[in-house]
Motif scaffolding. Structure first.
Motif, mmCIF file in Angstrom:
data_model
loop_
_atom_site.group_PDB
_atom_site.id
_atom_site.type_symbol
_atom_site.label_atom_id
_atom_site.label_comp_id
_atom_site.label_asym_id
_atom_site.label_seq_id
_atom_site.Cartn_x
_atom_site.Cartn_y
_atom_site.Cartn_z
ATOM 1 N N LEU A 174 38.031 42.897 41.337
ATOM 2 C CA LEU A 174 37.771 41.482 41.571
ATOM 3 C C LEU A 174 37.493 40.804 40.229
ATOM 4 N N ASP A 175 38.375 39.868 39.857
ATOM 5 C CA ASP A 175 38.245 39.260 38.529
ATOM 6 C C ASP A 175 37.588 37.885 38.611
ATOM 7 N N GLU A 176 36.387 37.760 38.096
ATOM 8 C CA GLU A 176 35.621 36.511 38.011
ATOM 9 C C GLU A 176 35.543 35.763 39.337
ATOM 10 N N PRO A 177 34.971 36.392 40.361
ATOM 11 C CA PRO A 177 34.893 35.682 41.641
ATOM 12 C C PRO A 177 34.092 34.385 41.569
ATOM 13 N N MET A 222 43.139 38.417 41.412
ATOM 14 C CA MET A 222 43.245 37.940 40.035
ATOM 15 C C MET A 222 42.314 36.778 39.739
ATOM 16 N N GLU A 223 42.034 36.667 38.425
ATOM 17 C CA GLU A 223 41.227 35.565 37.931
ATOM 18 C C GLU A 223 41.945 34.246 38.251
ATOM 19 N N GLY A 224 41.176 33.221 38.596
ATOM 20 C CA GLY A 224 41.797 31.919 38.829
ATOM 21 C C GLY A 224 42.415 31.812 40.219
ATOM 22 N N LYS A 227 37.619 42.066 29.775
ATOM 23 C CA LYS A 227 37.384 42.406 31.188
ATOM 24 C C LYS A 227 38.696 42.367 31.991
ATOM 25 N N THR A 228 39.399 41.232 31.875
ATOM 26 C CA THR A 228 40.655 41.096 32.624
ATOM 27 C C THR A 228 41.659 42.150 32.167
ATOM 28 N N THR A 229 41.697 42.405 30.877
ATOM 29 C CA THR A 229 42.636 43.405 30.347
ATOM 30 C C THR A 229 42.329 44.783 30.948
HETATM 31 MG MG LIG Z 1 39.086 37.402 32.251
#
Ligand SMILES: [Mg+2]
Ligand SMILES: Nc1ncnc2c1ncn2[C@@H]1O[C@H](COP(=O)(O)OP(=O)(O)OP(=O)(O)O)[C@@H](O)[C@H]1O
Length: 279
Positions: free
Chosen positions: A180-183, A104-106, A57-59
């Motif tokens: 939106l990465d892993e809100p 970004m995630e995190g 997903k992030t990629t």
């Molecule tokens: Mg990810």
């Protein structure tokens, strides 16, 4: 007399806002992570990119926003188009200018800056001070919690406030599309609900388009219009949120709704799952 346009031309639908076509991504020249991912995000939609840890997903989001180089990754096949324009070679800043920003995630707030200073870093491509000030007030209207904490150092705010700060900062670029990465990552259910509610509001009222990567399938399907499920770098299923939420395999593997005799998706080998998805 001019010949009438062929039906296909006359009725041609506009291209989706974002069109990802068969992309392959390789990290460090050898690690093949995305194996031909295709997806489309129509203007004004909320599209969810679902899947477990390491699915890609992030990629996928990094490939779209061109943030792979810093990770020693590259798109080696396929194409990515924004409103019909190829964007694989554009810098992240050029994408921001075209209205696409990534959260970004995190979270990645600047820990030593205040919430307001963090928000203002999101307006780095904009020069009209009046517009930036108006945009800041708009962000505060969507995130009243940020207004209360505007002077607090980000390091000392809660996880939920930092996630809101990261989304608010993206909004300071006045985007048309947010990746939106892993809100929901690491947030209490009530805060996740609040964050998703604001995403929905931004979509309804400001017409911001969202592509959101989520492991929290249940929550994402409640708010998204359409979803793609990724497993090991491939899309194994896609459909409207309602179709996915009603699918027996999705229920079993991603929504934890299998009966006692059914297995959790982690317990079933991925090739068996894929056989079922693609059957
Ligand atoms: Mg990810
Ligand atoms: N910089 C990198 N170098 C090498 N491999 C990487 C890199 N980043 C990610 N990967 C690998 O690519 C695969 C997909 O990772 P990715 O982060 O895209 O998954 P994800 O779906 O976002 O997972 P998660 O839900 O855990 O965030 C994983 O196997 C991961 O180990």
């Amino acid at each position: 007399m001019n010949a009438p346009l062929p039906a296909a031309t006359a009725a041609a639908a506009p291209p989706p806002l974002l069109d990802v076509n068969g992309i392959e991504v390789i990290y460090h020249h050898v690690i093949l992570v995305l194996k031909g991912v295709s997806l489309a995000v129509p203007e004004g939609a909320i599209v969810a990119l679902l899947g477990g840890n390491g699915a890609g997903k992030t990629t996928t989001l990094r490939a779209i926003s061109n943030l792979l180089a810093g990770e020693r990754g590259e798109v080696t096949k396929g194409s990515i188009q924004l409103r019909g324009e190829r964007i694989e070679k554009l810098s992240p800043a050029a994408l921001v200018e075209r209205g696409v920003v990534q959260v970004m995630e995190g979270r990645h707030c600047f820990a030593h800056l205040s919430i307001e200073e963090n928000l203002l870093t999101g307006a780095y491509t904009r020069h009209d001070k009046g517009e930036v000030a108006a945009n800041l007030e708009k962000v505060y209207a969507y995130f009243p919690r940020l207004k209360t904490r505007r002077g607090s150092q980000a390091a000392y705010t809660s996880g939920g406030e930092q996630q809101m700060c990261a989304i608010g900062r993206a909004l300071m670029a006045n985007p048309r599309m947010v990746l939106l990465d892993e809100p929901s990552m690491g947030l209490a259910p009530q805060i996740v609900e609040e964050v998703f509610g604001i995403v929905k509001d931004l979509n309804d009222k400001e017409k911001v388009t969202f592509l959101l990567a989520e492991q929290n399938t249940a929550m994402a399907l409640r708010y998204a219009d359409y979803g793609y499920i990724l497993e090991s770098g491939r899309v194994v299923m896609d459909g409207s949120a309602a179709t996915l939420a009603g699918n027996e395999d999705v229920k079993e593997f991603y929504l934890g709704m299998g009966g006692a005799a059914r297995k959790n998706f982690r317990d079933v080998k991925s090739y068996k799952r894929r056989k079922r998805w693609l059957a």
